[in-house]
Design a protein around this motif. Structure first.
Motif, PDB file in Angstrom:
ATOM      1  N   LEU A   1       3.186   5.087  -2.561  1.00  0.00           N
ATOM      2  CA  LEU A   1       2.523   5.610  -3.755  1.00  0.00           C
ATOM      3  C   LEU A   1       1.617   4.557  -4.387  1.00  0.00           C
ATOM      4  N   THR A   2       2.041   3.298  -4.332  1.00  0.00           N
ATOM      5  CA  THR A   2       1.165   2.227  -4.814  1.00  0.00           C
ATOM      6  C   THR A   2      -0.102   2.172  -3.974  1.00  0.00           C
ATOM      7  N   ALA A   3       0.067   2.297  -2.658  1.00  0.00           N
ATOM      8  CA  ALA A   3      -1.101   2.308  -1.772  1.00  0.00           C
ATOM      9  C   ALA A   3      -2.020   3.475  -2.096  1.00  0.00           C
ATOM     10  N   ALA A   4      -1.443   4.616  -2.437  1.00  0.00           N
ATOM     11  CA  ALA A   4      -2.258   5.788  -2.780  1.00  0.00           C
ATOM     12  C   ALA A   4      -3.183   5.485  -3.953  1.00  0.00           C
ATOM     13  N   LEU A   5      -2.702   4.706  -4.913  1.00  0.00           N
ATOM     14  CA  LEU A   5      -3.538   4.359  -6.071  1.00  0.00           C
ATOM     15  C   LEU A   5      -4.584   3.308  -5.736  1.00  0.00           C
ATOM     16  N   VAL A   6      -4.209   2.310  -4.947  1.00  0.00           N
ATOM     17  CA  VAL A   6      -5.095   1.144  -4.786  1.00  0.00           C
ATOM     18  C   VAL A   6      -5.941   1.177  -3.521  1.00  0.00           C
ATOM     19  N   VAL A   7      -5.719   2.159  -2.640  1.00  0.00           N
ATOM     20  CA  VAL A   7      -6.345   2.085  -1.316  1.00  0.00           C
ATOM     21  C   VAL A   7      -7.867   2.017  -1.381  1.00  0.00           C
ATOM     22  N   HIS A   8      -8.475   2.631  -2.376  1.00  0.00           N
ATOM     23  CA  HIS A   8      -9.935   2.554  -2.533  1.00  0.00           C
ATOM     24  C   HIS A   8     -10.345   1.750  -3.766  1.00  0.00           C
TER      25      HIS A   8
ATOM     26  N   GLY B   1      -3.282  -9.670  -4.480  1.00  0.00           N
ATOM     27  CA  GLY B   1      -2.431 -10.686  -3.872  1.00  0.00           C
ATOM     28  C   GLY B   1      -0.990 -10.266  -3.752  1.00  0.00           C
ATOM     29  N   GLU B   2      -0.086 -11.081  -4.308  1.00  0.00           N
ATOM     30  CA  GLU B   2       1.343 -10.830  -4.188  1.00  0.00           C
ATOM     31  C   GLU B   2       1.832  -9.702  -5.087  1.00  0.00           C
ATOM     32  N   SER B   3       0.942  -9.087  -5.842  1.00  0.00           N
ATOM     33  CA  SER B   3       1.325  -7.896  -6.598  1.00  0.00           C
ATOM     34  C   SER B   3       1.589  -6.723  -5.659  1.00  0.00           C
ATOM     35  N   LEU B   4       1.073  -6.813  -4.431  1.00  0.00           N
ATOM     36  CA  LEU B   4       1.312  -5.802  -3.411  1.00  0.00           C
ATOM     37  C   LEU B   4       2.318  -6.333  -2.403  1.00  0.00           C
ATOM     38  N   THR B   5       3.222  -5.474  -1.972  1.00  0.00           N
ATOM     39  CA  THR B   5       4.155  -5.873  -0.922  1.00  0.00           C
ATOM     40  C   THR B   5       3.417  -5.898   0.416  1.00  0.00           C
ATOM     41  N   PRO B   6       3.949  -6.579   1.420  1.00  0.00           N
ATOM     42  CA  PRO B   6       3.311  -6.556   2.753  1.00  0.00           C
ATOM     43  C   PRO B   6       3.140  -5.146   3.297  1.00  0.00           C
ATOM     44  N   ARG B   7       4.093  -4.279   3.020  1.00  0.00           N
ATOM     45  CA  ARG B   7       3.988  -2.899   3.530  1.00  0.00           C
ATOM     46  C   ARG B   7       2.847  -2.158   2.843  1.00  0.00           C
ATOM     47  N   THR B   8       2.721  -2.301   1.534  1.00  0.00           N
ATOM     48  CA  THR B   8       1.599  -1.671   0.833  1.00  0.00           C
ATOM     49  C   THR B   8       0.277  -2.232   1.329  1.00  0.00           C
ATOM     50  N   ALA B   9       0.220  -3.539   1.539  1.00  0.00           N
ATOM     51  CA  ALA B   9      -1.003  -4.156   2.064  1.00  0.00           C
ATOM     52  C   ALA B   9      -1.341  -3.594   3.435  1.00  0.00           C
ATOM     53  N   TRP B  10      -0.325  -3.337   4.257  1.00  0.00           N
ATOM     54  CA  TRP B  10      -0.586  -2.758   5.587  1.00  0.00           C
ATOM     55  C   TRP B  10      -1.213  -1.378   5.464  1.00  0.00           C
ATOM     56  N   PHE B  11      -0.730  -0.573   4.524  1.00  0.00           N
ATOM     57  CA  PHE B  11      -1.323   0.750   4.318  1.00  0.00           C
ATOM     58  C   PHE B  11      -2.807   0.631   3.981  1.00  0.00           C
ATOM     59  N   VAL B  12      -3.133  -0.295   3.091  1.00  0.00           N
ATOM     60  CA  VAL B  12      -4.529  -0.480   2.685  1.00  0.00           C
ATOM     61  C   VAL B  12      -5.375  -0.939   3.869  1.00  0.00           C
ATOM     62  N   GLU B  13      -4.881  -1.920   4.603  1.00  0.00           N
ATOM     63  CA  GLU B  13      -5.626  -2.452   5.754  1.00  0.00           C
ATOM     64  C   GLU B  13      -5.800  -1.415   6.854  1.00  0.00           C
ATOM     65  N   SER B  14      -4.815  -0.540   7.023  1.00  0.00           N
ATOM     66  CA  SER B  14      -4.824   0.428   8.128  1.00  0.00           C
ATOM     67  C   SER B  14      -5.510   1.738   7.781  1.00  0.00           C
ATOM     68  N   MET B  15      -5.943   1.885   6.531  1.00  0.00           N
ATOM     69  CA  MET B  15      -6.554   3.148   6.113  1.00  0.00           C
ATOM     70  C   MET B  15      -7.770   3.536   6.963  1.00  0.00           C
TER      71      MET B  15
END
Length: 204
Positions: free
Chosen positions: A76-83, A102-116
């Motif tokens: 859900l965090t990725a849903a907000l920040v992905v764009h 930065g570290e406000s995102l977990t590695p998993r959330t960062a992966w969602f953003v990178e993989s979008m």
């Protein structure tokens, strides 16, 4: 395994630990909220289409993903920040938002953003075979595809979807959902969103 009762933390110790962790968690979510809020200035970009501005688009993705994965805070965090990086650097939005938060995102959330981008290519049917195999083999494949599909629907030019823009959930409501999930993860009292769960936005 079993732990003797005398070795369990007291209620006072639990409250003290949560109080100590609270400000850090609140600061992290506040940073996410402020980054997403900047999307209100982004319009008519290929990633968000023309039916909504960037903030409305983010909230539409959040609502759709929440309907399928209501307890997955990282998704859900990725849903907000992905764009959200579009408000920082339109030429490289993913890296821009990852660097900003930065570290406000977990590695998993960062992966969602990178993989979008790969997930969007998969949904569009334009992804290469090797990339498809690599993406489909990831344990969060289903979740990142849900993210990409939600973004595609939110970017639809269907004018009927604009009619519901005035009824969109607020960013504050989305952030409150993240805070509730974060509290549950930290051992706080579970929060039942019930009938207050965020509705679909942008007319879908």
């Amino acid at each position: 395994g079993w732990v003797p009762e005398e070795e369990l933390p007291s209620n006072a110790e639990i409250r003290q630990a949560l109080a100590a962790a609270g400000p850090a968690a609140n600061e992290r979510i506040d940073r996410i909220a402020e980054s997403v809020r900047l999307l209100a200035s982004v319009r008519s970009h290929p990633a968000i289409g023309s039916a909504c501005d960037g903030l409305e688009h983010a909230l539409a993705i959040f609502a759709a993903v929440s309907a399928e994965h209501p307890y997955d805070e990282e998704l859900l965090t990725a849903a907000l920040v992905v764009h959200a990086g579009l408000a920082i650097d339109r030429s490289n939005p993913a890296q821009a938002i990852l660097a900003a938060l930065g570290e406000s995102l977990t590695p998993r959330t960062a992966w969602f953003v990178e993989s979008m981008p790969l997930a969007e290519a998969h949904v569009a049917g334009t992804i290469g075979q090797r990339a498809r195999q690599r993406l489909s083999g990831h344990p969060d494949f289903e979740q990142v595809i849900a993210l990409a599909e939600a973004s595609r629907r939110a970017a639809s030019p269907d004018a009927s979807r604009q009619a519901a823009a005035s009824a969109t959930m607020s960013l504050d409501e989305a952030i409150a959902t993240l805070r509730a999930l974060d509290a549950e993860d930290a051992g706080g009292e579970a929060t039942d969103l019930g009938d207050d769960a965020p509705p679909d936005t942008c007319g879908w």
